[in-house]
Design a protein around this motif. Structure first.
Motif, PDB file in Angstrom:
ATOM      1  N   ARG A  46       0.825  -1.216   0.000  1.00 55.97           N
ATOM      2  CA  ARG A  46       0.000   0.000   0.000  1.00 55.97           C
ATOM      3  C   ARG A  46       0.854   1.259   0.000  1.00 55.97           C
ATOM      4  NH1 ARG A  46      -2.649   0.314   4.686  1.00 55.97           N
ATOM      5  NH2 ARG A  46      -1.899  -1.636   5.623  1.00 55.97           N
ATOM      6  N   TRP A  47       1.963   1.219   0.720  1.00 51.76           N
ATOM      7  CA  TRP A  47       2.901   2.355   0.743  1.00 51.76           C
ATOM      8  C   TRP A  47       3.445   2.615  -0.661  1.00 51.76           C
ATOM      9  CZ3 TRP A  47       4.715   5.413   4.864  1.00 51.76           C
ATOM     10  CH2 TRP A  47       5.843   6.188   4.608  1.00 51.76           C
ATOM     11  N   SER A  48       3.896   1.572  -1.310  1.00 49.15           N
ATOM     12  CA  SER A  48       4.457   1.719  -2.653  1.00 49.15           C
ATOM     13  C   SER A  48       3.416   2.236  -3.641  1.00 49.15           C
ATOM     14  CB  SER A  48       4.998   0.368  -3.131  1.00 49.15           C
ATOM     15  OG  SER A  48       5.448   0.438  -4.463  1.00 49.15           O
ATOM     16  N   GLU A  49       2.199   1.703  -3.558  1.00 44.08           N
ATOM     17  CA  GLU A  49       1.149   2.095  -4.503  1.00 44.08           C
ATOM     18  C   GLU A  49       0.776   3.564  -4.382  1.00 44.08           C
ATOM     19  OE1 GLU A  49      -1.919  -0.666  -3.564  1.00 44.08           O
ATOM     20  OE2 GLU A  49      -0.935  -2.369  -4.570  1.00 44.08           O
ATOM     21  N   VAL A  50       0.604   4.048  -3.152  1.00 42.29           N
ATOM     22  CA  VAL A  50       0.162   5.433  -2.993  1.00 42.29           C
ATOM     23  C   VAL A  50       1.282   6.410  -3.367  1.00 42.29           C
ATOM     24  CG1 VAL A  50       0.749   5.712  -0.532  1.00 42.29           C
ATOM     25  CG2 VAL A  50      -1.150   6.994  -1.523  1.00 42.29           C
ATOM     26  N   PHE A  51       2.524   6.070  -3.072  1.00 45.09           N
ATOM     27  CA  PHE A  51       3.620   6.965  -3.433  1.00 45.09           C
ATOM     28  C   PHE A  51       3.884   6.940  -4.939  1.00 45.09           C
ATOM     29  CE2 PHE A  51       4.426   7.007   1.077  1.00 45.09           C
ATOM     30  CZ  PHE A  51       4.858   8.309   1.285  1.00 45.09           C
ATOM     31  N   ALA A  77       1.326   9.254  -6.265  1.00 39.41           N
ATOM     32  CA  ALA A  77       1.670  10.647  -5.961  1.00 39.41           C
ATOM     33  C   ALA A  77       2.737  11.159  -6.915  1.00 39.41           C
ATOM     34  CB  ALA A  77       2.147  10.768  -4.520  1.00 39.41           C
ATOM     35  N   GLY A  78       3.731  10.324  -7.212  1.00 41.99           N
ATOM     36  CA  GLY A  78       4.764  10.716  -8.161  1.00 41.99           C
ATOM     37  C   GLY A  78       4.201  10.962  -9.544  1.00 41.99           C
ATOM     38  N   GLU A  79       3.251  10.122  -9.960  1.00 39.63           N
ATOM     39  CA  GLU A  79       2.625  10.304 -11.273  1.00 39.63           C
ATOM     40  C   GLU A  79       1.821  11.600 -11.323  1.00 39.63           C
ATOM     41  OE1 GLU A  79       0.386   6.749 -11.747  1.00 39.63           O
ATOM     42  OE2 GLU A  79       2.118   5.519 -12.332  1.00 39.63           O
ATOM     43  N   GLU A 119      -0.330  16.990   0.692  1.00 44.14           N
ATOM     44  CA  GLU A 119      -0.452  18.033  -0.317  1.00 44.14           C
ATOM     45  C   GLU A 119      -0.819  17.486  -1.696  1.00 44.14           C
ATOM     46  OE1 GLU A 119      -0.135  21.311   0.692  1.00 44.14           O
ATOM     47  OE2 GLU A 119      -0.047  20.310   2.659  1.00 44.14           O
ATOM     48  N   ILE A 120      -0.277  16.324  -2.044  1.00 42.48           N
ATOM     49  CA  ILE A 120      -0.534  15.768  -3.385  1.00 42.48           C
ATOM     50  C   ILE A 120      -1.748  14.851  -3.383  1.00 42.48           C
ATOM     51  CG2 ILE A 120       0.432  14.435  -5.299  1.00 42.48           C
ATOM     52  CD1 ILE A 120       1.789  17.154  -4.798  1.00 42.48           C
ATOM     53  N   MET A 121      -1.846  13.954  -2.399  1.00 40.85           N
ATOM     54  CA  MET A 121      -2.939  12.986  -2.358  1.00 40.85           C
ATOM     55  C   MET A 121      -4.126  13.477  -1.531  1.00 40.85           C
ATOM     56  SD  MET A 121      -1.733  10.708  -4.335  1.00 40.85           S
ATOM     57  CE  MET A 121      -2.947   9.421  -4.131  1.00 40.85           C
ATOM     58  N   ASP A 122      -3.999  14.624  -0.884  1.00 37.83           N
ATOM     59  CA  ASP A 122      -5.090  15.269  -0.141  1.00 37.83           C
ATOM     60  C   ASP A 122      -5.564  14.439   1.036  1.00 37.83           C
ATOM     61  OD1 ASP A 122      -6.695  17.496   0.242  1.00 37.83           O
ATOM     62  OD2 ASP A 122      -8.389  16.640  -0.852  1.00 37.83           O
TER      63      ASP A 122
END
Length: 379
Positions: free
Chosen positions: A257-262, A265-267, A336-339
């Motif tokens: 889950r950590w990898s997926e959300v980051f 966010a990068g995209e 800030e990015i994923m709100d």
């Protein structure tokens, strides 16, 4: 991105050249300079063999751990008061520039973690600062995204006759440095202000999530490098892993889950955090014109679970780095990015911290180093 306060202690030197920078640690005697890496250069493009498995101990244990020319100089971006206008997010400070809202804090807490990462990366590379097989001592070296400057300072100590230039968007480097070490405020995503064929060696580390066009970054490095010079880029992987089945096979484990959300966010930012995966650095360096491209992948434990004494120490420092840095990684990206709500971020970070501190699941991740050479004119 790294910090000047290495585990060996602060460095002694002379005040850094223009621009002036904020912190001024008290000078002490420097440690002995590390030995230079072995010289032989690869003769063909290559990739190292698959990584060996990390040996581990069956019993659970404590996984914690307590002549730069005047014309070029005048063209360098000047320091202005706006550079010190940091953003504040829940008590953490962040730097931004014309093109980059860097996702990591630039405060002391984050820098402490970066100190530790520099130490374990140096250990990982066999107590060396780089792996590129440089035959002759360099005369001009650039550290792109130097952060708080520890790598540049160590290189200046190692090669006192060379000019070492560290560039960054954040003025967090020390003012007391070796006399041959200079820090410039430069945004690597803008047009570089250095002349063509100027540097013998260009070093990059941990710019994942910071660069919108990696191809352009490597092309600028190629142009600015002397024929026969070397580039080296060491990048992190945001995906933690485990070979323990209940972690490896669980699609909802915190590591996944950590990898997926980051990754998402990068995209959203248009700045991938996955540059160290899938041979991307190697491919883009080749496309930029570099030759003798070598990729090395390192399987680095989180915690002291390895039975190998060197990896045990590296894992302890890696865990300390992660422990110190997790909130800094998450705060800007998730809030800030994923709100996400601030409390939601803290709960997520707490779950991740618990997992990386569990030696029973033997967590690790992959670090990737790629180095390559600019051809001579006759090649």
């Amino acid at each position: 991105m790294s910090s000047p306060r290495s585990p060996e202690g602060p460095r002694r030197g002379s005040p850094a050249k223009s621009p002036s920078l904020p912190r001024s640690p008290e000078p002490t005697e420097p440690p002995a300079a590390p030995a230079a890496p072995a010289a032989p250069a690869p003769t063909a493009e290559a990739q190292v063999p698959p990584m060996a498995e990390i040996p581990f101990e069956d019993e659970s244990g404590d996984s914690g751990v307590e002549g730069y020319d005047d014309d070029a100089a005048s063209s360098t971006a000047s320091l202005s008061e706006s550079i010190y206008d940091y953003r504040q997010i829940h008590g953490r400070t962040f730097q931004h520039s014309k093109t980059t809202e860097y996702w990591g804090p630039n405060d002391d807490r984050q820098n402490n973690g970066l100190d530790i990462s520099h130490h374990f990366i140096t250990m990982l590379l066999g107590d060396q600062l780089y792996e590129a097989p440089i035959k002759e001592p360099p005369t001009r070296v650039m550290d792109v995204g130097t952060g708080t400057g520890i790598w540049a300072i160590d290189m200046a100590d190692m090669f006192p006759s060379a000019e070492i230039i560290g560039t960054d968007i954040s003025p967090i480097q020390p003012t007391w440095v070796p006399p041959n070490c200079i820090f410039h405020i430069e945004d690597a995503q803008l047009e570089w202000t250095y002349p063509p064929e100027h540097f013998d060696f260009i070093h990059i580390r941990a710019l994942y999530g910071s660069i919108s066009d990696w191809s352009e970054l490597y092309k600028q490095a190629f142009t600015t490098m002397k024929p026969g010079g070397w580039i080296e880029d060491f990048e992190f992987n945001i995906t933690l892993m485990s070979d323990v089945p209940e972690v490896r096979d669980d699609p909802k484990h915190i590591f996944k889950r950590w990898s997926e959300v980051f990754t998402e966010a990068g995209e959203r930012m248009g700045r991938t955090l996955l540059i160290g995966t899938g041979g991307q650095m190697r491919k883009l360096m080749q496309e930029a014109g570099f030759i003798n491209v070598v990729e090395k992948n390192y399987k680095v434990p989180s915690g002291k679970w390895s039975s190998d004494p060197v990896l045990k120490e590296i894992g302890a420092y890696n865990l300390a780095f992660l422990d110190e840095s997790l909130e800094g990684f998450a705060l800007f990206m998730l809030k800030e990015i994923m709100d996400w709500d601030y409390i939601e971020v803290q709960v997520f970070v707490s779950e991740m911290r618990k997992a990386i501190n569990n030696p029973k699941i033997r967590p690790y991740y992959i670090l990737t180093n790629v180095f390559a050479r600019k051809p001579e004119a006759w090649e």
